[in-house]
Design a protein around this motif. Structure first.
Motif, PDB file in Angstrom:
ATOM      1  N   LEU A 144     -59.712  10.205 -28.667  1.00 19.58           N
ATOM      2  CA  LEU A 144     -59.516   8.757 -28.743  1.00 19.58           C
ATOM      3  C   LEU A 144     -60.814   8.042 -29.120  1.00 19.58           C
ATOM      4  CD1 LEU A 144     -57.217   8.705 -25.696  1.00 19.58           C
ATOM      5  CD2 LEU A 144     -56.577   7.699 -27.893  1.00 19.58           C
ATOM      6  N   SER A 172     -52.710   7.188 -23.304  1.00 16.90           N
ATOM      7  CA  SER A 172     -53.013   7.445 -24.727  1.00 16.90           C
ATOM      8  C   SER A 172     -52.986   8.927 -25.131  1.00 16.90           C
ATOM      9  CB  SER A 172     -54.379   6.872 -25.093  1.00 16.90           C
ATOM     10  OG  SER A 172     -54.603   5.656 -24.443  1.00 16.90           O
ATOM     11  N   GLN A 175     -49.896   9.901 -26.810  1.00 14.85           N
ATOM     12  CA  GLN A 175     -49.723   9.507 -28.213  1.00 14.85           C
ATOM     13  C   GLN A 175     -50.431  10.495 -29.147  1.00 14.85           C
ATOM     14  OE1 GLN A 175     -50.063   6.823 -25.757  1.00 14.85           O
ATOM     15  NE2 GLN A 175     -50.148   4.966 -26.977  1.00 14.85           N
ATOM     16  N   VAL A 176     -51.641  10.939 -28.737  1.00 10.26           N
ATOM     17  CA  VAL A 176     -52.367  11.908 -29.572  1.00 10.26           C
ATOM     18  C   VAL A 176     -51.541  13.201 -29.679  1.00 10.26           C
ATOM     19  CG1 VAL A 176     -54.494  13.237 -29.851  1.00 10.26           C
ATOM     20  CG2 VAL A 176     -54.591  10.939 -28.864  1.00 10.26           C
ATOM     21  N   VAL A 289     -55.023   1.156 -34.993  1.00  8.45           N
ATOM     22  CA  VAL A 289     -55.525   2.470 -34.573  1.00  8.45           C
ATOM     23  C   VAL A 289     -56.753   2.851 -35.409  1.00  8.45           C
ATOM     24  CG1 VAL A 289     -54.960   4.908 -34.271  1.00  8.45           C
ATOM     25  CG2 VAL A 289     -53.202   3.170 -33.886  1.00  8.45           C
TER      26      VAL A 289
HETATM   27  C1  2U9 Z   1     -53.715   5.969 -29.560  1.00  7.68           C
HETATM   28  C2  2U9 Z   1     -54.451   5.013 -30.180  1.00  7.68           C
HETATM   29  C3  2U9 Z   1     -54.699   3.810 -29.587  1.00  7.68           C
HETATM   30  C4  2U9 Z   1     -53.851   1.959 -26.599  1.00  7.68           C
HETATM   31  C5  2U9 Z   1     -54.454   0.675 -26.176  1.00  7.68           C
HETATM   32  C6  2U9 Z   1     -55.228  -0.911 -24.875  1.00  7.68           C
HETATM   33  C7  2U9 Z   1     -55.566  -1.423 -26.099  1.00  7.68           C
HETATM   34  C8  2U9 Z   1     -55.531  -1.576 -23.592  1.00  7.68           C
HETATM   35  C9  2U9 Z   1     -55.362  -1.508 -21.209  1.00  7.68           C
HETATM   36  C10 2U9 Z   1     -54.398  -2.526 -20.776  1.00  7.68           C
HETATM   37  C11 2U9 Z   1     -54.522  -2.729 -19.320  1.00  7.68           C
HETATM   38  C12 2U9 Z   1     -55.277  -0.426 -20.205  1.00  7.68           C
HETATM   39  O1  2U9 Z   1     -53.803  -0.649 -18.104  1.00  7.68           O
HETATM   40  S1  2U9 Z   1     -54.919  -1.205 -18.687  1.00  7.68           S
HETATM   41  O2  2U9 Z   1     -56.116  -1.240 -17.947  1.00  7.68           O
HETATM   42  N1  2U9 Z   1     -55.087  -0.971 -22.512  1.00  7.68           N
HETATM   43  O3  2U9 Z   1     -56.157  -2.612 -23.567  1.00  7.68           O
HETATM   44  N2  2U9 Z   1     -54.608   0.269 -24.947  1.00  7.68           N
HETATM   45  S2  2U9 Z   1     -55.061  -0.386 -27.267  1.00  7.68           S
HETATM   46  O4  2U9 Z   1     -54.447   2.347 -27.774  1.00  7.68           O
HETATM   47  C13 2U9 Z   1     -54.195   3.554 -28.323  1.00  7.68           C
HETATM   48  C14 2U9 Z   1     -53.459   4.506 -27.687  1.00  7.68           C
HETATM   49  C15 2U9 Z   1     -53.212   5.718 -28.305  1.00  7.68           C
HETATM   50  C16 2U9 Z   1     -53.452   7.307 -30.182  1.00  7.68           C
END
Ligand code: 2U9
Length: 340
Positions: A144, A172, A175-176, A289
């Motif tokens: 990631l 995440s 997803q990978v 991404v």
């Molecule tokens: C892949 C590529 C990108 C997932 C993402 C966030 C932004 C994010 C937080 C929200 C509140 C985690 O629970 S929390 O603390 N998450 O801000 N997550 S983009 O991005 C990805 C995932 C997988 C392959």
């Protein structure tokens, strides 16, 4: 001897009348008619009688036996009848008594929120993907775009099992793994709900919490696609009149990145205690991404693009139901849970 037979018959009949148990009845039968019984003993003495007397005596004994056998059968039936009556009496059911109602449980508020999110995204054509909660350093960080020395992967923030294995800090890695598995197939359009683990513990953080993350990869995916999907989600989740706004942010796995606010579901945007007077509430993080992450999933970033987002389920549940302390969601206190 005939008198003796009559005496046995009369005495036995009298005794029979007083018998109150089936066992005693059987004992009495053996005592009179058994091999060593009193009537059988008399029969054995027939040898001492004359040839004329024998058949007459035999008839008398047989008559006595018949009378006694019949009396036994009647007494047995009567005792059995009494026993049955007693049993019926003892096992009597009062069908007029009110029934005991069973206590019906219901879904935990977090399960409800997760299922509601799943329904919304399924309705927009997403699939649901799941994966392991115990992950390798590679899938949780490296793939990631979080290399070994990156500050976001501080040892003290994650639950490490060995140097290379840890409890996933986000969903995440699913997803990978999915991209790795399905590439070069397009589109990838998945959400990944599940438990994640971080060393946090206070009123707004729990060491285990739930995330729903989403990923869309295809040719020509743009930031406006991300915005459309998230606006649609926000309106279904928080109300038809909601608006969203994107603020620039940074995540190692997305570029550009944005934090997403929804107009306050309590005051409608006018400003209140919940939105701290701003009219907006942050609900998720998102972005396009990062090319390196697409590459790690097996896709060519020159040919395809993608967007991703992630949100904390507890935070969404707290906003939706006005829950002030996250720990209430994990205490299993029925006084709290029964309100949903
Ligand atoms: C892949 C590529 C990108 C997932 C993402 C966030 C932004 C994010 C937080 C929200 C509140 C985690 O629970 S929390 O603390 N998450 O801000 N997550 S983009 O991005 C990805 C995932 C997988 C392959």
């Amino acid at each position: 001897m005939k008198e003796e037979v009559r005496r046995i018959q009369e005495e036995t009949l009298a005794e029979l009348k007083g018998v109150t148990s089936l066992d005693t009845l059987q004992e009495l039968k053996v005592k009179v008619l058994g091999k060593k019984g009193s009537l059988t003993a008399l029969l054995r003495q027939m040898g001492s009688l004359s040839a004329e007397e024998r058949p007459i005596f035999g008839q008398v004994v047989n008559e006595a036996r018949d009378v006694l056998e019949k009396a036994w059968v009647e007494q047995t039936q009567e005792l059995e009848q009494i026993a049955l009556q007693r049993q019926i009496e003892a096992e009597r059911l009062d069908i007029s008594l009110p029934g005991v109602s069973t206590i019906r449980g219901h879904q935990h508020p977090l399960t409800r929120v997760i299922e509601e999110m799943e329904d919304i995204f399924l309705g927009m054509g997403f699939d649901i993907a799941e994966g392991p909660e115990i992950e390798t350093d590679y899938y949780n960080f490296e793939a990631l775009n979080l290399p070994k020395e990156h500050p976001a992967r501080e040892m003290q923030d994650s639950f490490y099992i060995t140097e290379e294995i840890l409890l996933r800090t986000q969903t995440s890695p699913v997803q990978v793994r999915t991209m790795e598995r399905v590439h070069p197939q397009l589109p990838v359009k998945i959400i990944c709900p599940g438990k994640v683990y971080r060393k946090d513990d206070d009123a707004t953080h729990s060491p285990m919490f739930h995330q729903v993350e989403g990923l869309v990869v295809d040719k020509g995916i743009r930031m406006s696609d991300l915005k459309g999907i998230l606006l649609n989600f926000s309106r279904q989740m928080f109300g038809e009149s909601r608006e969203i706004r994107l603020r620039p942010s940074f995540f190692p796995f997305t570029e550009p990145s944005a934090e997403v606010d929804v107009s306050c579901m309590l005051c409608g945007g006018a400003g209140c205690r919940i939105c701290k007077g701003t009219g907006w509430i942050e609900i998720l993080g998102s972005g396009m991404v990062h090319p390196k992450v697409l590459e790690n999933g097996g896709y060519n970033p020159k040919e395809v693009t993608g967007f991703a987002f992630g949100m904390g389920v507890e935070r969404i549940a707290m906003l939706k139901y006005g829950i002030e302390d996250m720990r209430l969601l994990f205490d299993n206190d029925l006084r709290f849970l029964q309100q949903f």
